[in-house]
Design a protein around this motif. Structure first.
Motif, PDB file in Angstrom:
ATOM      1  N   TYR A  17       0.868  -1.590   0.026  1.00 45.70           N
ATOM      2  CA  TYR A  17      -0.064  -0.070  -0.123  1.00 45.70           C
ATOM      3  C   TYR A  17       0.881   1.219   0.007  1.00 45.70           C
ATOM      4  CZ  TYR A  17      -4.762  -1.592   0.620  1.00 45.70           C
ATOM      5  OH  TYR A  17      -6.065  -2.023   0.562  1.00 45.70           O
ATOM      6  N   GLU A  53      -3.225   4.750   1.092  1.00 48.07           N
ATOM      7  CA  GLU A  53      -4.127   3.933   1.140  1.00 48.07           C
ATOM      8  C   GLU A  53      -3.860   3.197   2.608  1.00 48.07           C
ATOM      9  OE1 GLU A  53      -3.817   1.934  -3.342  1.00 48.07           O
ATOM     10  OE2 GLU A  53      -2.011   1.954  -2.155  1.00 48.07           O
ATOM     11  N   SER A 104     -11.996   2.194   0.350  1.00 46.66           N
ATOM     12  CA  SER A 104     -12.156   0.814   0.953  1.00 46.66           C
ATOM     13  C   SER A 104     -12.857   0.620   2.089  1.00 46.66           C
ATOM     14  CB  SER A 104     -10.537   0.656   1.060  1.00 46.66           C
ATOM     15  OG  SER A 104     -10.387  -0.689   1.215  1.00 46.66           O
ATOM     16  N   GLU A 115     -11.819   4.874  -7.156  1.00 52.47           N
ATOM     17  CA  GLU A 115     -10.446   5.077  -6.521  1.00 52.47           C
ATOM     18  C   GLU A 115      -9.452   5.701  -7.446  1.00 52.47           C
ATOM     19  OE1 GLU A 115      -7.100   3.132  -3.388  1.00 52.47           O
ATOM     20  OE2 GLU A 115      -8.475   1.706  -4.558  1.00 52.47           O
TER      21      GLU A 115
END
Length: 562
Positions: free
Chosen positions: A107, A111, A220, A473
């Motif tokens: 990530y 994120e 997310s 995203e």
């Protein structure tokens, strides 16, 4: 829908499982540690760790975590690849009474920042290779405690030091970082070994894992998986795999190639947790994309089971070192995470003698929903039959059940279905029906035998090497780049990854370059989410009310800007 699939179950596979067989994953692990105490639980870099070793180390780590003052139900993030520290850490978190938050080690700071804040994680166990990412966001997260692992932590003094030297100095895989408050993994184990440990006793309805999955909103979300959800799914998988596992000679320990990332729910449930129950040796592959290293490691082991995604089956089978591995003991090849291609399935069967049994699942279902019979000798092109205790149906837009053979949204009901999205009741309500079915967002048909076939996706999701990529995203990230007027992300076929991201950009500034867009994506998106193809256009196709028509873009081949 009548459970027609039960009439086509393989002999010996039960129609149902008992999800109440264990009170919790803690009870399941305790039984596994005790029953298989002298068997090897994990293999890594040619070394083995017995169930007894994982038992002792996880107790020590659990005691250390409890000494930090964390409360029952607190979330602890795990940002580790497939190394022995991962099962030790996860077992410790659960035994101490906390919740596992699986984090993709690749990530980006953006994120990681979202996931730590959304989950409310108060502690994190992280490999030093990724520590620079944590450093960039730490002050804006609830994380108060850091345990810092190195690749060589559990490999012994000499080999561990050598491995760390290669990782740090030769391969240069550890970017500079400063986390002075972090406690080394080995130090935490030593401290914990001297501390009192009070084992937690979670119940079946307590949260075990937050498994983050993309969202159509671009945010997310954490799938809330209870202890009973994961217990149910590993028992379902065990029951389904039974006919093939019976072919392993009596007295021979089952060994599974764990190339699936353990932070992904497929690897977590089917490799680690099922292995702890069954006494299976998990051969840990930290980076399956390094094909030479993966094949070199597999040359050291005798193994029977290999769950993987299409891209890995395909890449391995085409590699010149493939025949240096002894594949003769392989009895079970399960394909999941993305569609298995006919050509890959044929090549794998030709080269190993073991057919790929394709399955299907989601983070929200712990993950497995369907699978082809494992003793099949041919590739079916479907995702198989519902697992024991699982119901499936297809629904129209209004939630009405559709007849056999008619495409509709696949919906799932069973003990493996999540409790909902973490702290997102509105999002949960969108996907759960009044009678307990989870709407998957995939368009499927069910034939007269109960076999399910995915024909399309309702969502605009892109599936890259088994990982969900959500266009919103990517578009949110790209739209934040100066010089971008608007953009759209869609999937496109890709020989290596099944699908890849195609990005179409309308410029606000004519000076904007492709290199600038790629650099921006590299900063804010992990590798598999980054666009493979970037295309500039003067406008995007839209509805009369101005909504971008992604489907029209998918149907329109790439072209030069007009």
């Amino acid at each position: 829908m009548d459970k027609i699939w039960l009439r086509h179950y393989p002999p010996g596979v039960p129609h149902t499982i008992d999800p109440s067989a264990y009170r919790s994953l803690v009870a399941l692990m305790d039984e596994g540690f005790s029953r298989h105490i002298r068997l090897s639980a994990f293999g890594f870099m040619g070394q083995r760790w017995q169930f007894a070793d994982i038992d002792v180390a996880s107790r020590a780590m659990a005691a250390y975590l409890q000494s930090l003052g964390l409360q029952p139900g607190d979330r602890v993030a795990v940002m580790l690849p497939n190394i022995p520290q991962y099962p030790v850490t996860v077992a410790a978190i659960l035994r101490a009474g906390y919740v596992v938050v699986n984090v993709n080690p690749l990530y980006t700071p953006r994120e990681l920042h979202h996931q730590l804040n959304d989950s409310g994680s108060k502690a994190i166990v992280i490999l030093e290779n990724f520590a620079t990412t944590l450093q960039q966001v730490l002050k804006d997260t609830p994380v108060q405690h850091i345990v810092l692992a190195t690749m060589g932590d559990m490999l012994g003094l000499i080999k561990g030091a050598l491995v760390n030297h290669v990782v740090r100095k030769v391969k240069k895989l550890v970017p500079p970082f400063s986390l002075p408050q972090a406690v080394p993994f080995k130090t935490a184990l030593k401290r914990g070994a001297r501390l009192p440990f009070k084992q937690a006793d979670p119940g079946p309805d307590d949260v075990a894992v937050l498994q983050y999955t993309g969202g159509t909103t671009g945010v997310s979300k954490g799938a809330t998986l209870l202890h009973r959800n994961i217990i149910a799914n590993l028992l379902q998988s065990e029951a389904w795999n039974g006919p093939m596992l019976k072919q392993i000679p009596p007295g021979e320990q089952t060994a599974i190639v764990c190339a699936l990332p353990l932070y992904h729910i497929f690897g977590f449930t089917v490799c680690m947790m099922l292995g702890l129950r069954m006494g299976t040796l998990n051969i840990l592959i930290p980076n399956p994309r390094d094909l030479p290293a993966t094949l070199k490691e597999l040359q050291k082991w005798r193994f029977h089971s290999f769950p993987a995604v299409n891209t890995l089956f395909n890449a391995l089978a085409h590699h010149p070192d493939f025949d240096k591995v002894d594949w003769s003991n392989l009895r079970l090849s399960v394909g999941g995470g993305m569609a298995v291609q006919h050509a890959t399935a044929k090549l794998w069967k030709d080269r190993t003698g073991c057919a790929v049994a394709e399955g299907y699942g989601l983070s929200e279902t712990s993950p497995s929903v369907t699978c082809n019979p494992v003793q099949s000798t041919a590739f079916s092109g479907t995702i198989g039959l519902p697992l024991p205790s699982t119901e499936v149906t297809v629904l129209d837009e209004d939630g009405n059940e559709l007849p056999l053979g008619t495409p509709g949204e696949l919906a799932v009901r069973g003990p493996q279905v999540m409790a909902g999205y973490w702290n997102r009741p509105e999002e949960t309500a969108k996907v759960m029906t009044a009678d307990g079915f989870f709407r998957t967002g995939d368009i499927a048909t069910i034939d007269e035998r109960g076999y399910v076939k995915i024909v399309d996706r309702k969502k605009d999701m892109i599936l890259v090497s088994g990982f969900n990529v959500y266009p919103n995203e990517i578009e949110d990230v790209v739209a934040s780049l100066e010089g971008v007027l608007e953009c759209a992300a869609v999937g496109m076929p890709d020989a290596q990854s099944g699908e890849a991201v195609r990005l179409v950009v309308v410029k606000a500034d004519a000076a904007l370059t492709e290199d600038q867009v790629r650099a921006h994506c590299a900063q804010h998106l992990t590798g598999y989410k980054r666009p493979k193809l970037i295309e500039f256009r003067t406008e995007l196709p839209k509805t009369p009310i101005g909504k971008i028509l992604r489907r029209a873009l998918r149907d329109d081949p790439p072209r030069a800007a007009g």
